[in-house]
Structures are given as structure tokens and as C-alpha cells.
Scaffold this motif. Structure first.
Motif, mmCIF file in Angstrom:
data_model
loop_
_atom_site.group_PDB
_atom_site.id
_atom_site.type_symbol
_atom_site.label_atom_id
_atom_site.label_comp_id
_atom_site.label_asym_id
_atom_site.label_seq_id
_atom_site.Cartn_x
_atom_site.Cartn_y
_atom_site.Cartn_z
ATOM 1 N N GLU A 63 62.654 29.973 -11.647
ATOM 2 C CA GLU A 63 62.740 28.686 -12.333
ATOM 3 C C GLU A 63 62.595 27.542 -11.334
ATOM 4 O OE1 GLU A 63 66.460 28.926 -14.416
ATOM 5 O OE2 GLU A 63 65.594 30.053 -16.091
ATOM 6 N N ALA A 64 63.216 27.690 -10.161
ATOM 7 C CA ALA A 64 63.101 26.648 -9.131
ATOM 8 C C ALA A 64 61.651 26.528 -8.664
ATOM 9 C CB ALA A 64 64.019 26.969 -7.946
ATOM 10 N N ARG A 65 60.991 27.652 -8.462
ATOM 11 C CA ARG A 65 59.587 27.627 -8.038
ATOM 12 C C ARG A 65 58.700 27.030 -9.130
ATOM 13 N NH1 ARG A 65 61.501 31.292 -4.724
ATOM 14 N NH2 ARG A 65 60.580 31.880 -2.771
ATOM 15 N N ALA A 66 58.983 27.386 -10.375
ATOM 16 C CA ALA A 66 58.206 26.834 -11.488
ATOM 17 C C ALA A 66 58.417 25.326 -11.572
ATOM 18 C CB ALA A 66 58.606 27.508 -12.802
ATOM 19 N N SER A 67 59.662 24.907 -11.377
ATOM 20 C CA SER A 67 59.960 23.472 -11.398
ATOM 21 C C SER A 67 59.254 22.764 -10.247
ATOM 22 C CB SER A 67 61.476 23.265 -11.305
ATOM 23 O OG SER A 67 61.783 21.903 -11.199
ATOM 24 N N GLU A 68 59.310 23.356 -9.066
ATOM 25 C CA GLU A 68 58.648 22.776 -7.896
ATOM 26 C C GLU A 68 57.140 22.727 -8.104
ATOM 27 O OE1 GLU A 68 58.261 20.920 -4.278
ATOM 28 O OE2 GLU A 68 60.097 21.317 -5.410
ATOM 29 N N LEU A 69 56.590 23.802 -8.670
ATOM 30 C CA LEU A 69 55.155 23.832 -8.952
ATOM 31 C C LEU A 69 54.787 22.731 -9.937
ATOM 32 C CD1 LEU A 69 52.368 25.163 -8.715
ATOM 33 C CD2 LEU A 69 53.054 26.727 -10.548
ATOM 34 N N GLN A 70 55.615 22.550 -10.965
ATOM 35 C CA GLN A 70 55.352 21.497 -11.947
ATOM 36 C C GLN A 70 55.412 20.123 -11.290
ATOM 37 O OE1 GLN A 70 54.383 22.003 -15.197
ATOM 38 N NE2 GLN A 70 53.936 19.838 -15.075
ATOM 39 N N LYS A 71 56.395 19.927 -10.410
ATOM 40 C CA LYS A 71 56.498 18.649 -9.692
ATOM 41 C C LYS A 71 55.249 18.416 -8.844
ATOM 42 C CE LYS A 71 61.533 18.506 -9.289
ATOM 43 N NZ LYS A 71 62.668 18.640 -8.364
ATOM 44 N N LEU A 72 54.809 19.470 -8.147
ATOM 45 C CA LEU A 72 53.611 19.346 -7.309
ATOM 46 C C LEU A 72 52.374 19.064 -8.154
ATOM 47 C CD1 LEU A 72 54.255 22.201 -4.709
ATOM 48 C CD2 LEU A 72 54.326 19.736 -4.295
ATOM 49 N N GLN A 73 52.274 19.726 -9.303
ATOM 50 C CA GLN A 73 51.135 19.476 -10.184
ATOM 51 C C GLN A 73 51.172 18.046 -10.718
ATOM 52 O OE1 GLN A 73 51.660 22.721 -12.970
ATOM 53 N NE2 GLN A 73 50.148 24.005 -11.923
ATOM 54 N N ASP A 74 52.373 17.585 -11.100
ATOM 55 C CA ASP A 74 52.517 16.205 -11.568
ATOM 56 C C ASP A 74 52.148 15.228 -10.458
ATOM 57 O OD1 ASP A 74 53.350 17.215 -13.995
ATOM 58 O OD2 ASP A 74 55.483 16.807 -13.658
ATOM 59 N N GLN A 75 52.612 15.504 -9.246
ATOM 60 C CA GLN A 75 52.304 14.637 -8.105
ATOM 61 C C GLN A 75 50.803 14.623 -7.848
ATOM 62 O OE1 GLN A 75 54.465 12.678 -6.330
ATOM 63 N NE2 GLN A 75 52.634 11.842 -5.401
ATOM 64 N N GLN A 76 50.168 15.801 -7.958
ATOM 65 C CA GLN A 76 48.725 15.885 -7.749
ATOM 66 C C GLN A 76 47.991 15.053 -8.797
ATOM 67 O OE1 GLN A 76 46.975 19.760 -8.326
ATOM 68 N NE2 GLN A 76 45.194 19.263 -7.088
ATOM 69 N N LYS A 77 48.435 15.133 -10.051
ATOM 70 C CA LYS A 77 47.801 14.341 -11.107
ATOM 71 C C LYS A 77 47.973 12.853 -10.831
ATOM 72 C CE LYS A 77 48.185 17.764 -14.782
ATOM 73 N NZ LYS A 77 48.882 18.146 -16.016
ATOM 74 N N GLU A 78 49.185 12.455 -10.409
ATOM 75 C CA GLU A 78 49.432 11.053 -10.080
ATOM 76 C C GLU A 78 48.540 10.618 -8.919
ATOM 77 O OE1 GLU A 78 53.604 10.437 -9.301
ATOM 78 O OE2 GLU A 78 54.184 11.189 -11.277
ATOM 79 N N ASP A 79 48.448 11.457 -7.901
ATOM 80 C CA ASP A 79 47.603 11.136 -6.744
ATOM 81 C C ASP A 79 46.141 11.020 -7.160
ATOM 82 O OD1 ASP A 79 49.847 11.165 -5.147
ATOM 83 O OD2 ASP A 79 49.444 13.134 -4.247
#
Length: 141
Positions: A63-79
Motif C-alpha cells: 500500500e505504501a509503494r502504491a501510494s508512493e507510485l501514485q504520488k510520483l505519477q501525480d507529480q509527473q503529470k503536474e511536471d
């Protein structure tokens, strides 16, 4: 017959002794088996608890990895969005500069043409003045 009686008594005594030893052995084995069953049950409970704990940790880590992955994906979209906005901004600035440069080129071309016309006009005027001067000199002679 007394010999036979002795042997029979000995046999009964041996059988009684063997039965007693067998009972002691059976009781000992039953105790050991019960202890072994208890130890096995306890180890099984411990293993089940460890498996449950490890499963919880694994699920938590996933769950932590999935959450981190989601954060990274969100950050990538924002970038990507920010970079696209910046690219659009710079493209707009480039287009403005390109238009200004072409306007400047056009203005310079217009100015050059105007200067050329002025030079031509002045040259023509100078030519006329020379022609007049020449005519005046001929008249004087």
C-alpha cells in the motif's frame, strides 16, 4: 511339575512386569506425545501469527509503494503540465519576437527604400544643379 509351575509363575511374573513396563512406557509416550502435540500446536499458532504479521507488513508495504507510485505519477503529470505550459509560454514569446523581428526587418527595408529614394532624389537634384551650372557656364562663354 514344580519346574513347570516355576516356569509358569516366572512367565506370569515376566508378563506382569512387561505389562507394567509397557504401561509405564505407554504413559511416558502418551505424555511425550501430548507434549509434542502441545509444542506443535504452539509452533503452529506462532507460525500463523508470524504469517499474519508478515502478511500485514507486506500489505502495508504494498500500500505504501502504491501510494508512493501514485504520488510520483501525480507529480509527473503536474511536471508535464507545467512543462507544457512553459513550452506554450516560450512558444508565444518566440512568436512575438519573430513577429517583432519581421516587423523590424520590414521597417528597415522601408527605411532603406526611403533613404534610397532620398539619395536618388538628391542625386537627381544634384544632376540638375550641375546641368544648370553647365548651362550657365556655356551661356557665360
Amino acid at each position: 511339575a514344580s519346574e513347570l509351575q516355576k516356569l509358569q509363575d516366572q512367565l506370569k511374573e515376566d508378563q506382569s512386569r512387561l505389562a507394567a513396563e509397557l504401561n509405564v512406557l505407554r504413559e511416558s509416550n502418551d505424555g511425550k506425545f501430548a507434549a509434542l502435540q502441545d509444542a506443535t500446536s504452539q509452533q503452529e499458532r506462532i507460525c500463523n501469527q508470524l504469517q499474519s504479521n508478515l502478511t500485514k507488513k507486506l500489505v502495508g508495504a504494498e500500500e505504501a509503494r502504491a501510494s508512493e507510485l501514485q504520488k510520483l505519477q501525480d507529480q509527473q503529470k503536474e511536471d508535464q503540465s507545467r512543462l507544457a505550459d512553459q513550452l506554450n509560454e516560450w512558444t508565444g514569446k518566440f512568436d512575438q519576437l519573430d513577429i517583432r523581428f519581421h516587423n523590424f526587418e520590414d521597417a528597415m527595408e522601408t527605411r532603406r527604400a526611403a533613404q534610397q529614394r532620398e539619395v536618388d532624389r538628391l542625386f537627381t537634384e544634384l544632376q540638375r544643379s550641375f546641368d544648370k551650372l553647365e548651362g550657365t557656364q556655356k551661356t557665360m562663354l
